[in-house]
Design an enzyme around this catalytic site. Sequence first.
Site, PDB file in Angstrom:
ATOM      1  N   HIS A 154       0.792  -1.242   0.000  1.00  0.00           N
ATOM      2  CA  HIS A 154       0.000   0.000   0.000  1.00  0.00           C
ATOM      3  C   HIS A 154       0.817   1.280   0.000  1.00  0.00           C
ATOM      4  CE1 HIS A 154       0.963  -0.014   4.295  1.00  0.00           C
ATOM      5  NE2 HIS A 154       0.575   1.247   4.335  1.00  0.00           N
TER       6      HIS A 154
HETATM    7  C1  UD1 Z   1      -2.058   5.526   5.888  1.00  0.00           C
HETATM    8  C2  UD1 Z   1      -0.764   6.005   6.568  1.00  0.00           C
HETATM    9  C3  UD1 Z   1       0.245   4.871   6.535  1.00  0.00           C
HETATM   10  C4  UD1 Z   1      -0.308   3.595   7.122  1.00  0.00           C
HETATM   11  C5  UD1 Z   1      -1.609   3.243   6.387  1.00  0.00           C
HETATM   12  C6  UD1 Z   1      -2.229   2.001   6.965  1.00  0.00           C
HETATM   13  C7  UD1 Z   1      -0.309   8.419   6.357  1.00  0.00           C
HETATM   14  C8  UD1 Z   1       0.530   9.439   5.699  1.00  0.00           C
HETATM   15  N1  UD1 Z   1      -0.177   7.136   5.887  1.00  0.00           N
HETATM   16  O1  UD1 Z   1      -1.767   5.279   4.503  1.00  0.00           O
HETATM   17  O2  UD1 Z   1       1.374   5.256   7.301  1.00  0.00           O
HETATM   18  O3  UD1 Z   1       0.616   2.548   6.962  1.00  0.00           O
HETATM   19  O4  UD1 Z   1      -2.515   4.353   6.519  1.00  0.00           O
HETATM   20  O5  UD1 Z   1      -3.244   1.530   6.144  1.00  0.00           O
HETATM   21  O6  UD1 Z   1      -1.047   8.750   7.255  1.00  0.00           O
HETATM   22  N2  UD1 Z   1      -8.895   4.843   1.116  1.00  0.00           N
HETATM   23  C9  UD1 Z   1     -10.141   4.280   0.992  1.00  0.00           C
HETATM   24  N3  UD1 Z   1     -10.816   3.943   2.140  1.00  0.00           N
HETATM   25  C10 UD1 Z   1     -10.311   4.164   3.367  1.00  0.00           C
HETATM   26  C11 UD1 Z   1      -9.048   4.750   3.495  1.00  0.00           C
HETATM   27  C12 UD1 Z   1      -8.342   5.074   2.363  1.00  0.00           C
HETATM   28  O7  UD1 Z   1     -10.621   4.066  -0.111  1.00  0.00           O
HETATM   29  O8  UD1 Z   1     -10.990   3.818   4.373  1.00  0.00           O
HETATM   30  C13 UD1 Z   1      -8.117   5.165  -0.116  1.00  0.00           C
HETATM   31  C14 UD1 Z   1      -8.382   6.530  -0.662  1.00  0.00           C
HETATM   32  O9  UD1 Z   1      -8.291   6.446  -2.054  1.00  0.00           O
HETATM   33  C15 UD1 Z   1      -7.232   7.339  -0.121  1.00  0.00           C
HETATM   34  C16 UD1 Z   1      -6.115   6.321  -0.139  1.00  0.00           C
HETATM   35  O10 UD1 Z   1      -6.744   5.079   0.196  1.00  0.00           O
HETATM   36  O11 UD1 Z   1      -6.959   8.470  -0.882  1.00  0.00           O
HETATM   37  C17 UD1 Z   1      -5.000   6.602   0.817  1.00  0.00           C
HETATM   38  O12 UD1 Z   1      -5.485   6.735   2.161  1.00  0.00           O
HETATM   39  P1  UD1 Z   1      -4.657   7.587   3.244  1.00  0.00           P
HETATM   40  O13 UD1 Z   1      -5.349   7.528   4.546  1.00  0.00           O
HETATM   41  O14 UD1 Z   1      -4.317   8.947   2.708  1.00  0.00           O
HETATM   42  O15 UD1 Z   1      -3.269   6.824   3.346  1.00  0.00           O
HETATM   43  P2  UD1 Z   1      -2.924   5.251   3.414  1.00  0.00           P
HETATM   44  O16 UD1 Z   1      -2.308   4.859   2.119  1.00  0.00           O
HETATM   45  O17 UD1 Z   1      -4.079   4.448   3.918  1.00  0.00           O
END
Ligand code: UD1
Length: 383
Positions: free
Chosen positions: A219
């Site tokens: 991820h």
């Molecule tokens: C975040 C953390 C990372 C951690 C990870 C665990 C930061 C900078 N990164 O990364 O350190 O290892 O969480 O999973 O805080 N999305 C969904 N549904 C959700 C959540 C996210 O669809 O419930 C998708 C969205 O497209 C979003 C993308 O995932 O834009 C990224 O989510 P984000 O929370 O920004 O960062 P993670 O990659 O999950």
Amino acid sequence: MIKLVTIIGARPQIIKAAAISRAIKNNFSDQIFEVIVHTGQHYDASMSKVFFDELEMPKENYNLEVGSGSHALQTSQMMVKIEGILIEEKPNAVLLYGDTNSTLAAAVTAAKLHIPIIHIEGGVRSFNKKFPEEVNRVLCDHLSTLIFVPTHSGINNLLTEGFNTQNKSPYTSDNAGVFFCGDIMYDNSLYFGSHVEGRREYLIDLGINNKEFALVTLHRPSNVDDPNVLTNLLNTFLRISRNSNLPFIFPMHPRTKKIFEERIDIRLRKSIEESDIQLIQPASFIEMTLLEKHAQIIFTDSGGVQKEAYYFNKPCVILLEETPWPELIDSGTALLTGSSPEKIENAFSSLVSRKNELAFPTIFGDGQAAYFICKKIVEAFSN
Ligand code: UD1
């Protein structure tokens, strides 16, 4: 009574917070009172609610529903909302976990309100500031009053950054301290690891019960945001799976799924569909624990999963250039490959050929981190 505001938002934080909430409930309920704030950084049920349910985590008192966005947008929206809650709740301290944008937003906000910060999983460094997590960790540690560090290498990192040897942070008040406590995730792996066998139907449904398989999670933006990098990784897993006749189970993070569905060539997606690589929904904690316990080998770019591989005595290919857990590399049970196909294939062959020689001595504490942390919080804040 010590009032703590616990701030969580991303999947691994819910899991870590569950261990502390369990310790408070079992041993410190007359001394610590916890108000839980969920920023809403993770909002899909499979990324959030399922962990509350399975880990017996008390439901949050506030949900900020911030959701996804650019770093600045996500972090700033959290800050505005957290500020209002902290002013209202007036806690003795805020309790923060790890290195996500939720951690950073809460740390900056609490520091400006002069509310002490307790940072769990502090001191950890990968020394690559291109990773948002590294920026978040460094900033949060340097604003914190109590820092709980899972590893001895983490303690050394803090010493190098100017925290002194009397367990004092140079930046904060009298009750400040830096403590080695072991990994709080190890508490959970021990606690839940013994209970998961009753859920074997999950492995049966996936067709891998009593079979050899590899587990993969992916991820990190550096691995999944560029479709070329992701394509190379997927092709590498396909080759390894075919050449070794090894099924792969791949619970897909929503970030990865989005790029996979929107930007990966249809022919590659079809090849995967027809292969022995099973793409599945993000796993719950119990499901993930089962997968980790029964896999032959784990490929991951998750900081948490690489340690869990170790807890379950599994070799691990770390799909990153560096790790905040150098102890894993020193043990010889995990190898760093980044996203290079050649390095991944070599690491796989090397770990498989040394399978019977790998040893997994205890290096992440005694699985009692949560109890230790609560005890120190009581000592620091009870007058
Ligand atoms: C975040 C953390 C990372 C951690 C990870 C665990 C930061 C900078 N990164 O990364 O350190 O290892 O969480 O999973 O805080 N999305 C969904 N549904 C959700 C959540 C996210 O669809 O419930 C998708 C969205 O497209 C979003 C993308 O995932 O834009 C990224 O989510 P984000 O929370 O920004 O960062 P993670 O990659 O999950």
